[in-house]
Design an enzyme around this catalytic site. Structure first.
Site, PDB file in Angstrom:
ATOM      1  N   TRP A 187      44.799  -2.664  -3.447  1.00 54.30           N
ATOM      2  CA  TRP A 187      45.949  -1.894  -2.967  1.00 54.30           C
ATOM      3  C   TRP A 187      46.212  -0.872  -4.063  1.00 54.30           C
ATOM      4  O   TRP A 187      46.629  -1.231  -5.164  1.00 54.30           O
ATOM      5  CB  TRP A 187      47.138  -2.823  -2.767  1.00 54.30           C
ATOM      6  CG  TRP A 187      48.294  -2.224  -2.038  1.00 54.30           C
ATOM      7  CD1 TRP A 187      48.484  -2.166  -0.690  1.00 54.30           C
ATOM      8  CD2 TRP A 187      49.464  -1.614  -2.627  1.00 54.30           C
ATOM      9  NE1 TRP A 187      49.679  -1.553  -0.402  1.00 54.30           N
ATOM     10  CE2 TRP A 187      50.300  -1.204  -1.555  1.00 54.30           C
ATOM     11  CE3 TRP A 187      49.878  -1.362  -3.933  1.00 54.30           C
ATOM     12  CZ2 TRP A 187      51.520  -0.573  -1.766  1.00 54.30           C
ATOM     13  CZ3 TRP A 187      51.099  -0.730  -4.134  1.00 54.30           C
ATOM     14  CH2 TRP A 187      51.901  -0.345  -3.049  1.00 54.30           C
ATOM     15  N   HIS A 200      81.693   8.262  10.149  1.00 53.70           N
ATOM     16  CA  HIS A 200      82.012   8.935   8.888  1.00 53.70           C
ATOM     17  C   HIS A 200      80.861   9.797   8.382  1.00 53.70           C
ATOM     18  O   HIS A 200      80.716  10.007   7.181  1.00 53.70           O
ATOM     19  CB  HIS A 200      82.420   7.897   7.832  1.00 53.70           C
ATOM     20  CG  HIS A 200      83.666   7.158   8.204  1.00 53.70           C
ATOM     21  ND1 HIS A 200      84.910   7.732   8.185  1.00 53.70           N
ATOM     22  CD2 HIS A 200      83.847   5.896   8.664  1.00 53.70           C
ATOM     23  CE1 HIS A 200      85.817   6.863   8.588  1.00 53.70           C
ATOM     24  NE2 HIS A 200      85.195   5.731   8.901  1.00 53.70           N
ATOM     25  N   ARG A 220      47.745  -9.693   2.477  1.00 56.95           N
ATOM     26  CA  ARG A 220      48.506  -9.259   1.306  1.00 56.95           C
ATOM     27  C   ARG A 220      48.627  -7.739   1.251  1.00 56.95           C
ATOM     28  O   ARG A 220      49.456  -7.209   0.521  1.00 56.95           O
ATOM     29  CB  ARG A 220      47.813  -9.740   0.026  1.00 56.95           C
ATOM     30  CG  ARG A 220      47.779 -11.247  -0.103  1.00 56.95           C
ATOM     31  CD  ARG A 220      46.843 -11.684  -1.190  1.00 56.95           C
ATOM     32  NE  ARG A 220      47.342 -11.358  -2.511  1.00 56.95           N
ATOM     33  CZ  ARG A 220      48.109 -12.140  -3.252  1.00 56.95           C
ATOM     34  NH1 ARG A 220      48.475 -13.316  -2.784  1.00 56.95           N
ATOM     35  NH2 ARG A 220      48.506 -11.785  -4.449  1.00 56.95           N
ATOM     36  N   ASN A 224      43.480  -7.989 -10.508  1.00 55.58           N
ATOM     37  CA  ASN A 224      44.744  -7.808  -9.797  1.00 55.58           C
ATOM     38  C   ASN A 224      45.833  -7.708 -10.862  1.00 55.58           C
ATOM     39  O   ASN A 224      45.895  -8.568 -11.741  1.00 55.58           O
ATOM     40  CB  ASN A 224      44.973  -9.027  -8.879  1.00 55.58           C
ATOM     41  CG  ASN A 224      46.349  -9.024  -8.245  1.00 55.58           C
ATOM     42  OD1 ASN A 224      47.074  -8.039  -8.311  1.00 55.58           O
ATOM     43  ND2 ASN A 224      46.713 -10.130  -7.632  1.00 55.58           N
ATOM     44  N   GLY A 225      46.640  -6.662 -10.798  1.00 54.16           N
ATOM     45  CA  GLY A 225      47.702  -6.490 -11.796  1.00 54.16           C
ATOM     46  C   GLY A 225      47.719  -5.057 -12.285  1.00 54.16           C
ATOM     47  O   GLY A 225      47.057  -4.186 -11.719  1.00 54.16           O
ATOM     48  N   GLU A 271      68.161  -5.945   8.735  1.00 48.83           N
ATOM     49  CA  GLU A 271      66.847  -6.579   8.891  1.00 48.83           C
ATOM     50  C   GLU A 271      66.124  -6.035  10.130  1.00 48.83           C
ATOM     51  O   GLU A 271      64.913  -5.783  10.108  1.00 48.83           O
ATOM     52  CB  GLU A 271      67.030  -8.103   8.977  1.00 48.83           C
ATOM     53  CG  GLU A 271      65.785  -8.907   9.307  1.00 48.83           C
ATOM     54  CD  GLU A 271      64.614  -8.663   8.345  1.00 48.83           C
ATOM     55  OE1 GLU A 271      64.801  -8.042   7.297  1.00 48.83           O
ATOM     56  OE2 GLU A 271      63.497  -9.088   8.693  1.00 48.83           O
ATOM     57  N   LYS A 298      62.515  -4.187  10.139  1.00 43.03           N
ATOM     58  CA  LYS A 298      61.381  -4.649  10.958  1.00 43.03           C
ATOM     59  C   LYS A 298      60.812  -3.513  11.788  1.00 43.03           C
ATOM     60  O   LYS A 298      59.612  -3.308  11.831  1.00 43.03           O
ATOM     61  CB  LYS A 298      61.887  -5.732  11.893  1.00 43.03           C
ATOM     62  CG  LYS A 298      61.461  -7.129  11.954  1.00 43.03           C
ATOM     63  CD  LYS A 298      60.759  -7.866  10.899  1.00 43.03           C
ATOM     64  CE  LYS A 298      60.751  -7.404   9.512  1.00 43.03           C
ATOM     65  NZ  LYS A 298      60.788  -8.248   8.440  1.00 43.03           N
ATOM     66  N   GLU A 337      59.066  -0.697   9.585  1.00 48.39           N
ATOM     67  CA  GLU A 337      57.857  -1.017   8.798  1.00 48.39           C
ATOM     68  C   GLU A 337      56.611  -1.180   9.652  1.00 48.39           C
ATOM     69  O   GLU A 337      55.503  -0.967   9.158  1.00 48.39           O
ATOM     70  CB  GLU A 337      58.068  -2.247   7.903  1.00 48.39           C
ATOM     71  CG  GLU A 337      58.152  -3.561   8.617  1.00 48.39           C
ATOM     72  CD  GLU A 337      58.319  -4.734   7.673  1.00 48.39           C
ATOM     73  OE1 GLU A 337      57.732  -4.728   6.595  1.00 48.39           O
ATOM     74  OE2 GLU A 337      59.057  -5.664   8.040  1.00 48.39           O
ATOM     75  N   CYS A 354      46.571  -6.474  -3.624  1.00 48.59           N
ATOM     76  CA  CYS A 354      45.325  -6.872  -4.268  1.00 48.59           C
ATOM     77  C   CYS A 354      45.112  -8.374  -4.115  1.00 48.59           C
ATOM     78  O   CYS A 354      46.009  -9.171  -4.317  1.00 48.59           O
ATOM     79  CB  CYS A 354      45.273  -6.539  -5.757  1.00 48.59           C
ATOM     80  SG  CYS A 354      45.227  -4.798  -6.102  1.00 48.59           S
ATOM     81  N   LYS A 365      51.841  -7.658   1.447  1.00 45.69           N
ATOM     82  CA  LYS A 365      52.652  -8.850   1.710  1.00 45.69           C
ATOM     83  C   LYS A 365      53.296  -9.367   0.436  1.00 45.69           C
ATOM     84  O   LYS A 365      54.444  -9.790   0.428  1.00 45.69           O
ATOM     85  CB  LYS A 365      51.750  -9.930   2.315  1.00 45.69           C
ATOM     86  CG  LYS A 365      52.476 -11.209   2.701  1.00 45.69           C
ATOM     87  CD  LYS A 365      53.304 -10.993   3.938  1.00 45.69           C
ATOM     88  CE  LYS A 365      54.093 -12.221   4.336  1.00 45.69           C
ATOM     89  NZ  LYS A 365      55.175 -11.846   5.280  1.00 45.69           N
TER      90      LYS A 365
HETATM   91  C1  F6R Z   1      59.412  -7.067   5.165  1.00 44.90           C
HETATM   92  C2  F6R Z   1      58.916  -7.837   4.055  1.00 44.90           C
HETATM   93  C3  F6R Z   1      59.277  -7.404   2.694  1.00 44.90           C
HETATM   94  C4  F6R Z   1      59.488  -8.617   1.784  1.00 44.90           C
HETATM   95  C5  F6R Z   1      59.719  -8.160   0.335  1.00 44.90           C
HETATM   96  C6  F6R Z   1      60.015  -9.335  -0.572  1.00 44.90           C
HETATM   97  O1  F6R Z   1      58.999  -7.596   6.378  1.00 44.90           O
HETATM   98  O2  F6R Z   1      58.211  -8.789   4.226  1.00 44.90           O
HETATM   99  O3  F6R Z   1      60.406  -6.592   2.700  1.00 44.90           O
HETATM  100  O4  F6R Z   1      60.583  -9.339   2.256  1.00 44.90           O
HETATM  101  O5  F6R Z   1      58.587  -7.493  -0.129  1.00 44.90           O
HETATM  102  O6  F6R Z   1      58.987 -10.253  -0.558  1.00 44.90           O
HETATM  103  P1  F6R Z   1      59.212 -11.742  -0.993  1.00 44.90           P
HETATM  104  O7  F6R Z   1      60.157 -12.373  -0.044  1.00 44.90           O
HETATM  105  O8  F6R Z   1      57.849 -12.362  -0.954  1.00 44.90           O
HETATM  106  O9  F6R Z   1      59.786 -11.696  -2.391  1.00 44.90           O
END
Ligand code: F6R
Length: 591
Positions: free
Chosen positions: A75, A491, A27, A101-102, A468, A472, A475, A2, A586
């Site tokens: 969102w 295992h 976002r 937003n919230g 990680e 990546k 997602e 949002c 985001k």
């Molecule tokens: C993945 C990604 C998310 C953020 C997670 C935490 O690419 O960006 O997994 O890392 O939502 O977000 P922050 O770092 O903003 O607390």
């Protein structure tokens, strides 16, 4: 997650609000809306629909010269993605409009206590707010009606409110959800983050929780929820609109991957030239019996590397915890802990829940963040900035390597001299080298990946990078991917390996190279298609992506780059929206 933008002033609100919404797209959202207020006719117009801001822009009348407007990207949390659930929401009597937003946790109770639920047109928690304001405004001046409403709300909100009977005023309110006030040469902006105001505003104010704002073109009144006046202190807005520009890159993710060497050099310069780590700060952390790193997603994966760095260089035990778990299932704590929250956005609600609990216990907390005006930066005792510049792509790339760089500098400061400055310079060089010839990764992706699944395997630090790398890939390409400790595969999980299953091994240390290679043989023997990423100092044969070696503790900053590129090219090959993957936001501002 949002985004909201509102403008009041002397310029065309429509273009400022739509531009702001466009900047907030990163976002994450599924529908968008805008309301514009025409001062002369006292008429407002609302446009809202599911889909992108560009679609919304095509719906908005080209002639609107309104000087007051509010906009929203939604969102979905309460109620599915429909036009009716998109914001703005309007009160039953048509007088008030709200974007929110919230999450209002007690909205069902409020409906029961104050509103007849037949009146509601949407399934959102937000529509309750606008109807409560309208209800209280029947017998109270509008600011009092808003305050009465705010005092009933449980949960989080950043709100913008329009009153059709007063088209020269924009109201805003904030509690727990992000909201900034921007001062422009011709008016004021309220928005979820700076990106939405960086072209217009010259100064900003990070609004504290439990604040009501009453804005006109020239004036801003602030009060707390008891109605007592608060003072406003602006800071200079340093963000340059160019930082948010795509430049020659087709996607923000690619731009941000390529920015990494520059970001690392910037961090080195900032921390070593400007001595950003004070003695007092370092002594406070050194006094800890144990450090607790709390984070989510990519930041959590950076946290695992941070643990290794701090334990090796500073000899302080470190535990790493998933924020959403720690918030409700904390472990037994030592008597003298220090908490490190890692968060690119500084707004992650799971971390804020931890912060509130830890503050109650009175333990020191600091945040490592990319956004120094963020909630977590402000509410922790201290913060360290990662200087990555705005990260717009939902998939985090440069923030990960920047977080590790700051953790590395911190580890050295907590421990002993390690010549981290020149070791990080070498990392930037190695990144440059890989990126200069990274386009060949596209061919490897075409040969290796299918839509179905994939595995990353590694040991030690490489294993943490695999976590990680897998995040990546899944997602943005939606390929189900697991990051696995290479030795653990046999295992159980090896049962999933069949003909042509893609398995990518990351190998950056001689001590584990032979073992990881033999794990790779095991999966190849069961039909897997393998790809190897390794550093050049190991002199391994059959390596597909060779990286210039760097210090053993800093290899994740380099080995993650091919994984970022693999994810990028996989999403590209499959034709997905790389910068805005489905279902993701985001800045994750709900728990
Ligand atoms: C993945 C990604 C998310 C953020 C997670 C935490 O690419 O960006 O997994 O890392 O939502 O977000 P922050 O770092 O903003 O607390």
């Amino acid at each position: 997650m949002c985004g909201i933008v509102g403008y009041i002033g002397d310029l065309q609100a429509k273009s400022i609000v739509l531009k702001g919404l466009k900047q907030l797209e990163y976002r994450g959202y599924d529908s968008a809306g805008i309301a514009l207020m025409q001062e002369d006719t006292l008429q407002h117009t609302i446009f809202k629909d599911i889909g992108r801001v560009s679609h919304l822009a095509s719906l908005v009348d080209s002639v609107s010269d309104a000087r007051l407007g509010i906009g929203h990207t939604r969102w979905a949390t309460h109620g599915p993605v429909t036009q009716a659930n998109a914001h703005p929401h309007q009160s039953r009597n048509g007088r008030f409009l709200v974007v929110h937003n919230g999450v209002i946790e007690n909205y069902k109770q409020l409906i029961k206590d104050y509103l007849n639920d037949e009146v509601l047109k949407s399934q959102t928690d937000s529509e309750v707010i606008v109807n409560l304001i309208a209800l209280f405004a029947k017998t109270n001046p509008v600011p009092i009606a808003i305050l009465k409403t705010l005092n009933l709300l449980e949960g989080s909100y950043a709100l913008l409110i329009l009153d059709q009977d007063n088209p020269t005023v924009l109201y805003g309110a904030k509690h727990k959800s992000p909201l900034l006030l921007g001062k422009c040469p011709k008016g004021h902006i309220l928005a979820s983050d700076m990106l939405a105001m960086c072209e217009e505003a010259t100064h900003f104010y990070a609004i504290p929780d439990q604040t009501l704002l009453t804005l006109s073109e020239q004036h801003v009144d602030l009060s707390n929820l008891e109605g007592e006046s608060l003072t406003l202190t602006y800071e200079h807005l340093e963000m340059d609109a160019l930082q948010c520009d795509l430049g020659n890159h087709p996607h923000y993710m690619l731009k941000e991957i390529y920015e990494q060497p520059t970001v690392i050099r910037r961090i080195v310069e900032k921390y070593y030239e400007e001595s950003l780590l004070s003695d007092e700060f370092i002594q406070k952390i050194k006094a800890a019996e144990r450090l607790y790193i709390l984070a989510a997603g990519t930041s959590l994966n950076a946290g695992y590397i941070g643990k290794v760095l701090i334990e090796r260089l500073a000899n302080i035990p470190v535990e790493v915890h998933i924020a959403s778990e720690f918030a409700y299932h904390p472990p037994l704590l030592v008597k003298k802990p220090v908490f490190i929250m890692i968060s690119q956005s500084g707004e992650t609600a799971d971390l804020r829940a931890c912060l509130i609990n830890i503050k109650k216990l009175g333990f020191p907390i600091f945040t490592i963040t990319n956004v120094k005006t963020s909630t977590l930066a402000r509410e922790a005792d201290d913060f360290l900035e990662i200087f990555a510049g705005p990260e717009i792509a939902v998939a985090s790339t440069k923030a990960y390597t920047a977080q590790i760089a700051v953790l590395a500098i911190l580890s050295e400061a907590l421990g002993h001299h390690y010549d981290m400055r020149s070791k990080l310079a070498q990392v930037a060089q190695s990144m440059d080298y890989f990126l200069s010839q990274a386009s060949h990764v596209q061919n490897l992706v075409k040969m290796l990946l299918t839509k179905r699944n994939a595995f990353y395997i590694g040991r030690g630090l490489d294993y943490f990078v695999c976590l990680e790398a897998a995040l990546k890939l899944k997602e943005i390409s939606y390929i189900q991917t697991e990051g696995f400790a290479a030795g653990e595969l046999k295992h159980g999980t090896i049962a999933l390996i069949e003909k042509d299953t893609p398995v990518i091994a990351i190998i950056s240390s001689l001590s584990i190279a032979a073992n990881t290679e033999s794990n790779l043989q095991e999966v190849k023997a069961r039909g897997a298609k393998a790809l190897v990423i390794a550093t050049d100092d190991l002199n391994l044969s059959d390596v597909d992506i060779v990286l210039n070696h760097v210090d053993a503790l800093l290899t994740p900053m380099v080995t993650v780059l091919p994984a970022q590129m693999i994810a990028y090219y996989a999403a590209h090959m499959l034709g997905y929206d790389i910068d805005k993957p489905r279902n993701l936001a985001k800045s994750v501002t709900v728990e």
